[in-house]
Design an enzyme around this catalytic site. Sequence first.
Site, PDB file in Angstrom:
ATOM      1  N   SER A 150       0.735  -1.230   0.177  1.00  0.00           N
ATOM      2  CA  SER A 150       0.055   0.000   0.181  1.00  0.00           C
ATOM      3  C   SER A 150       0.974   1.198  -0.066  1.00  0.00           C
ATOM      4  O   SER A 150       2.103   1.211   0.250  1.00  0.00           O
ATOM      5  CB  SER A 150      -0.823  -0.023   1.388  1.00  0.00           C
ATOM      6  OG  SER A 150      -1.461   1.340   1.808  1.00  0.00           O
ATOM      7  N   TYR A 163      -3.099  -0.176  10.109  1.00  0.00           N
ATOM      8  CA  TYR A 163      -3.065  -0.648   8.662  1.00  0.00           C
ATOM      9  C   TYR A 163      -1.703  -0.279   8.127  1.00  0.00           C
ATOM     10  O   TYR A 163      -0.933  -1.258   7.527  1.00  0.00           O
ATOM     11  CB  TYR A 163      -3.989   0.205   7.927  1.00  0.00           C
ATOM     12  CG  TYR A 163      -4.205  -0.104   6.323  1.00  0.00           C
ATOM     13  CD1 TYR A 163      -3.644   0.659   5.504  1.00  0.00           C
ATOM     14  CD2 TYR A 163      -5.063  -1.293   6.243  1.00  0.00           C
ATOM     15  CE1 TYR A 163      -3.782   0.315   4.208  1.00  0.00           C
ATOM     16  CE2 TYR A 163      -5.009  -1.374   4.699  1.00  0.00           C
ATOM     17  CZ  TYR A 163      -4.393  -0.743   3.718  1.00  0.00           C
ATOM     18  OH  TYR A 163      -4.459  -0.877   2.524  1.00  0.00           O
TER      19      TYR A 163
HETATM   20  P1  NAP Z   1     -12.065  -4.977  -0.141  1.00  0.00           P
HETATM   21  O1  NAP Z   1     -12.780  -4.613  -1.250  1.00  0.00           O
HETATM   22  O2  NAP Z   1     -12.350  -4.632   1.075  1.00  0.00           O
HETATM   23  O3  NAP Z   1     -11.784  -6.637  -0.264  1.00  0.00           O
HETATM   24  C1  NAP Z   1     -10.922  -7.055   0.559  1.00  0.00           C
HETATM   25  C2  NAP Z   1     -11.040  -8.647   0.292  1.00  0.00           C
HETATM   26  O4  NAP Z   1     -10.378  -9.291   1.331  1.00  0.00           O
HETATM   27  C3  NAP Z   1     -12.755  -9.191   0.476  1.00  0.00           C
HETATM   28  O5  NAP Z   1     -12.768 -10.431  -0.653  1.00  0.00           O
HETATM   29  C4  NAP Z   1     -12.482  -9.792   1.805  1.00  0.00           C
HETATM   30  O6  NAP Z   1     -13.795 -10.809   1.926  1.00  0.00           O
HETATM   31  C5  NAP Z   1     -11.238 -10.494   1.978  1.00  0.00           C
HETATM   32  N1  NAP Z   1     -10.928 -10.899   3.343  1.00  0.00           N
HETATM   33  C6  NAP Z   1     -10.629  -9.780   4.223  1.00  0.00           C
HETATM   34  N2  NAP Z   1     -10.229 -10.514   5.512  1.00  0.00           N
HETATM   35  C7  NAP Z   1     -10.054 -11.711   5.101  1.00  0.00           C
HETATM   36  C8  NAP Z   1      -9.690 -12.985   5.695  1.00  0.00           C
HETATM   37  N3  NAP Z   1      -9.437 -13.095   6.974  1.00  0.00           N
HETATM   38  N4  NAP Z   1      -9.720 -14.131   5.072  1.00  0.00           N
HETATM   39  C9  NAP Z   1     -10.096 -14.124   3.797  1.00  0.00           C
HETATM   40  N5  NAP Z   1     -10.239 -13.112   2.821  1.00  0.00           N
HETATM   41  C10 NAP Z   1     -10.621 -12.067   3.711  1.00  0.00           C
HETATM   42  O7  NAP Z   1     -10.356  -4.402  -0.513  1.00  0.00           O
HETATM   43  P2  NAP Z   1      -9.742  -4.053  -1.874  1.00  0.00           P
HETATM   44  O8  NAP Z   1      -9.858  -2.534  -1.931  1.00  0.00           O
HETATM   45  O9  NAP Z   1     -10.039  -4.973  -2.935  1.00  0.00           O
HETATM   46  O10 NAP Z   1      -8.185  -4.409  -1.335  1.00  0.00           O
HETATM   47  C11 NAP Z   1      -7.767  -5.726  -1.597  1.00  0.00           C
HETATM   48  C12 NAP Z   1      -6.184  -5.384  -0.994  1.00  0.00           C
HETATM   49  O11 NAP Z   1      -5.589  -4.200  -1.652  1.00  0.00           O
HETATM   50  C13 NAP Z   1      -6.045  -5.246   0.722  1.00  0.00           C
HETATM   51  O12 NAP Z   1      -4.892  -6.124   0.954  1.00  0.00           O
HETATM   52  C14 NAP Z   1      -5.890  -3.777   0.414  1.00  0.00           C
HETATM   53  O13 NAP Z   1      -5.286  -3.406   1.919  1.00  0.00           O
HETATM   54  C15 NAP Z   1      -4.836  -3.497  -0.529  1.00  0.00           C
HETATM   55  N6  NAP Z   1      -5.025  -2.178  -0.998  1.00  0.00           N
HETATM   56  C16 NAP Z   1      -6.310  -1.625  -1.314  1.00  0.00           C
HETATM   57  C17 NAP Z   1      -6.272  -0.019  -1.761  1.00  0.00           C
HETATM   58  C18 NAP Z   1      -7.413   0.635  -2.304  1.00  0.00           C
HETATM   59  O14 NAP Z   1      -7.402   1.759  -2.532  1.00  0.00           O
HETATM   60  N7  NAP Z   1      -8.457   0.064  -2.305  1.00  0.00           N
HETATM   61  C19 NAP Z   1      -4.980   0.550  -1.876  1.00  0.00           C
HETATM   62  C20 NAP Z   1      -3.976   0.014  -1.570  1.00  0.00           C
HETATM   63  C21 NAP Z   1      -3.796  -1.482  -1.089  1.00  0.00           C
HETATM   64  P3  NAP Z   1     -14.869 -10.323   2.894  1.00  0.00           P
HETATM   65  O15 NAP Z   1     -15.602  -9.617   2.061  1.00  0.00           O
HETATM   66  O16 NAP Z   1     -15.527 -11.751   3.150  1.00  0.00           O
HETATM   67  O17 NAP Z   1     -14.515  -9.723   4.017  1.00  0.00           O
HETATM   68  C1  GCO Z   2      -7.000   5.057   3.360  1.00  0.00           C
HETATM   69  C2  GCO Z   2      -7.217   4.189   2.301  1.00  0.00           C
HETATM   70  C3  GCO Z   2      -5.724   3.607   1.919  1.00  0.00           C
HETATM   71  C4  GCO Z   2      -5.860   2.969   0.896  1.00  0.00           C
HETATM   72  C5  GCO Z   2      -4.662   2.405   0.199  1.00  0.00           C
HETATM   73  C6  GCO Z   2      -3.870   3.537  -0.133  1.00  0.00           C
HETATM   74  O1  GCO Z   2      -7.838   5.064   4.288  1.00  0.00           O
HETATM   75  O2  GCO Z   2      -6.163   5.774   3.723  1.00  0.00           O
HETATM   76  O3  GCO Z   2      -7.980   3.075   2.645  1.00  0.00           O
HETATM   77  O4  GCO Z   2      -5.174   3.094   3.162  1.00  0.00           O
HETATM   78  O5  GCO Z   2      -6.882   1.720   0.905  1.00  0.00           O
HETATM   79  O6  GCO Z   2      -4.029   1.403   1.266  1.00  0.00           O
HETATM   80  O7  GCO Z   2      -2.486   2.866  -0.738  1.00  0.00           O
END
Ligand code: NAP
Ligand code: GCO
Length: 270
Positions: A150, A163
């Site tokens: 992230s 986080y």
């Molecule tokens: P999301 O929409 O909240 O999806 C997260 C997924 O992880 C969901 O399918 C959730 O399943 C699953 N999950 C959570 N806890 C779990 C567990 N204990 N065991 C198995 N599955 C689990 O998140 P996203 O935005 O797609 O993010 C995916 C990854 O990218 C995460 O690691 C997040 O930190 C990272 N990320 C996101 C962003 C962003 O801006 N969105 C940026 C940087 C990094 P459930 O629905 O059952 O909870």
């Molecule tokens: C926040 C956001 C971020 C993104 C992502 C950025 O609350 O600042 O959720 O943490 O998820 O991780 O890279």
Amino acid sequence: MNKDCLANQFSLDGKVALVTGASYGIGFAIAKGLAAAGATIVFNDIKQELVDKGIAAYKEEGIKAHGYVCDVTNEEGVNAMVAQIEKEVGVIDILVNNAGIIKRIPMCDMTAEQFRQVIDVDLNAPFIVAKAVIPSMIKKGHGKIINICSMMSELGRETVSAYAAAKGGLKMLTKNIASEYGEFNIQCNGIGPGYIATPQTAPLRETQPDGSRHPFDQFIIAKTPAGRWGEAEDLAGPAVFLSSDASNFVNGHILYVDGGILAYIGKQPQ
Ligand code: NAP
Ligand code: GCO
């Protein structure tokens, strides 16, 4: 190197990819990209109903995905899932540690239990799942591990202490796996998405009662040279690269897919 040879470097034909937490969101988009490059897709989610929904969503995209119910924080459950995958689908060639949660709470209001829950999913679980797949990768003579880090692997901000601590640790776990298992032809890298429009960031993009954009939405637009939020699909190409032979000498690297936020001081107020 001719054109066909280069194209083959990006092929994932014959490879089995496990993407954790990939019923929707970033994991789902990455899995679609890996499938388009030829990989067989395996994913998990905590709830059967979400696994079923995920399988249906993949089917709509023409992808026959294999779905498993598994909480990635449960080591026994992860080990059982990996054994079942190896038996039913095949040895895992590519692991994308995608599953993750966030709790946006001011640190002094956050309980130790809430902190531990985020660390458990975002840092302990990638350790558990990587540990479960590495032995078979060593036997097979190759493997690719991609940890979804992230911006918070590099930067902090209010309310995301757990986080940021987890994602900072995940960056270093990535470098350590690369260091410890590189000699077995296992490459471990990270992808650091910027701000991506998924359910996880939906609260940061809600339209305000007066119809204006959420202040944080406006803030991110001003901080991103690309002038937009990322789409989950923006991460598919980088994931294919780090899953393929094209990245066999890339190891311990965190590839930020952030539209340039980390390079930019931010647009000055007009
Ligand atoms: P999301 O929409 O909240 O999806 C997260 C997924 O992880 C969901 O399918 C959730 O399943 C699953 N999950 C959570 N806890 C779990 C567990 N204990 N065991 C198995 N599955 C689990 O998140 P996203 O935005 O797609 O993010 C995916 C990854 O990218 C995460 O690691 C997040 O930190 C990272 N990320 C996101 C962003 C962003 O801006 N969105 C940026 C940087 C990094 P459930 O629905 O059952 O909870
Ligand atoms: C926040 C956001 C971020 C993104 C992502 C950025 O609350 O600042 O959720 O943490 O998820 O991780 O890279």
